[in-house]
Design an enzyme around this catalytic site. Sequence first.
Site, short mmCIF file in Angstrom:
data_model
loop_
_atom_site.label_atom_id
_atom_site.label_comp_id
_atom_site.label_asym_id
_atom_site.label_seq_id
_atom_site.Cartn_x
_atom_site.Cartn_y
_atom_site.Cartn_z
N ALA A 33 43.92 24.58 4.60
CA ALA A 33 42.94 25.22 5.00
C ALA A 33 43.11 26.77 5.28
O ALA A 33 44.10 27.04 4.92
CB ALA A 33 41.82 24.29 5.72
N ASN A 34 42.88 27.43 5.59
CA ASN A 34 42.85 29.17 5.97
C ASN A 34 42.61 28.74 7.67
O ASN A 34 41.63 28.28 8.68
CB ASN A 34 42.85 30.66 4.78
CG ASN A 34 41.50 30.06 5.23
OD1 ASN A 34 40.47 30.60 5.53
ND2 ASN A 34 40.86 29.92 4.15
N ARG A 35 42.94 30.41 8.20
CA ARG A 35 42.36 30.42 9.71
C ARG A 35 40.71 31.65 9.54
O ARG A 35 40.70 31.35 10.59
CB ARG A 35 43.17 31.76 10.37
CG ARG A 35 44.43 31.14 10.20
CD ARG A 35 45.50 32.19 10.94
NE ARG A 35 46.72 31.02 11.22
CZ ARG A 35 47.17 30.33 12.18
NH1 ARG A 35 46.38 30.25 12.96
NH2 ARG A 35 48.09 30.11 12.68
N SER A 36 40.23 31.44 8.21
CA SER A 36 38.55 32.14 8.56
C SER A 36 37.59 31.43 9.62
O SER A 36 37.10 30.19 8.89
CB SER A 36 37.95 31.73 7.09
OG SER A 36 37.25 32.55 7.22
N ALA A 100 37.19 33.72 2.89
CA ALA A 100 38.71 33.06 2.83
C ALA A 100 38.64 32.25 1.56
O ALA A 100 38.74 31.23 1.90
CB ALA A 100 39.84 33.23 3.93
#
Length: 224
Positions: A33-36, A100
């Site tokens: 995953a990512n920080r969005s 993102a």
Amino acid sequence: ADVENIEQDLRGKKVLISAGGTREAIDPVRYIANRSSGKMGYALAKRALARGAEVTLVTGPTKLTPPAGVTTYEIQTAAELEEAMLTHYAKQDIVIMAAAVADYRVKTVAEQKIKKNAETWQLELVKNPDILKRLGELKREQVLVGFAAETTDLLAHATKKLQQKNADLLVANDVSRKDIGFGADDNEAWLLTRKNAPKATGKLKKTQLADLILSSALQLRGES
Ligand code: CTP
Ligand code: CA
């Protein structure tokens, strides 16, 4: 006061927005995953709705509640996001890729939970489709808006993305700053268009930046 702004300048317009980060499965219990946080995309949906647009939101998993009155589709992976965007793209006036998107996915998703045997583990990743670029290739009347998340050479990278993805407007932010961007309520960006010099927005609430982005997109549509 901007939230109470009842100017209906997007009445009759269809606006499609992607928001949040995508998740790429590794096995049944793990993902990349990512920080969005989804805040910027949800702010865009909220403001577009308040200004009278018919809003479709395609969202990755977030802690946010979609604004009532917005048609919302929940997705997990980049492939699902692409499918949803392509399904709704043709009839839109303004399309904004605020999501993102994971640049890579796991080549082979394990059907069973992977056990921790070896001391090191290499995951093989393959590139995901560039959804904004694809939308740029398919563009007809839509005004297409993209974002650029950068940590260095903001304007140079963003200018390249504007051109390579055939976007009409690119919103560039410096994601190395803690006070703006990922998870924050504020944002500060550069707005890049094909014709004019980049414009700095100054530090704004994400809802205010959302209004600025929507106004710019409407102007590019030639109807403001
Ligand atoms: N984007 C997309 N599909 C992808 C990756 C990105 O549609 N597979 C979109 C994002 O939603 C954003 C824009 O492209 O609107 C730029 O995303 P960004 O991550 O900044 O750029 P990339 O082109 O992915 O390049 P890089 O991550 O290497 O900087
Ligand atoms: Ca990327």
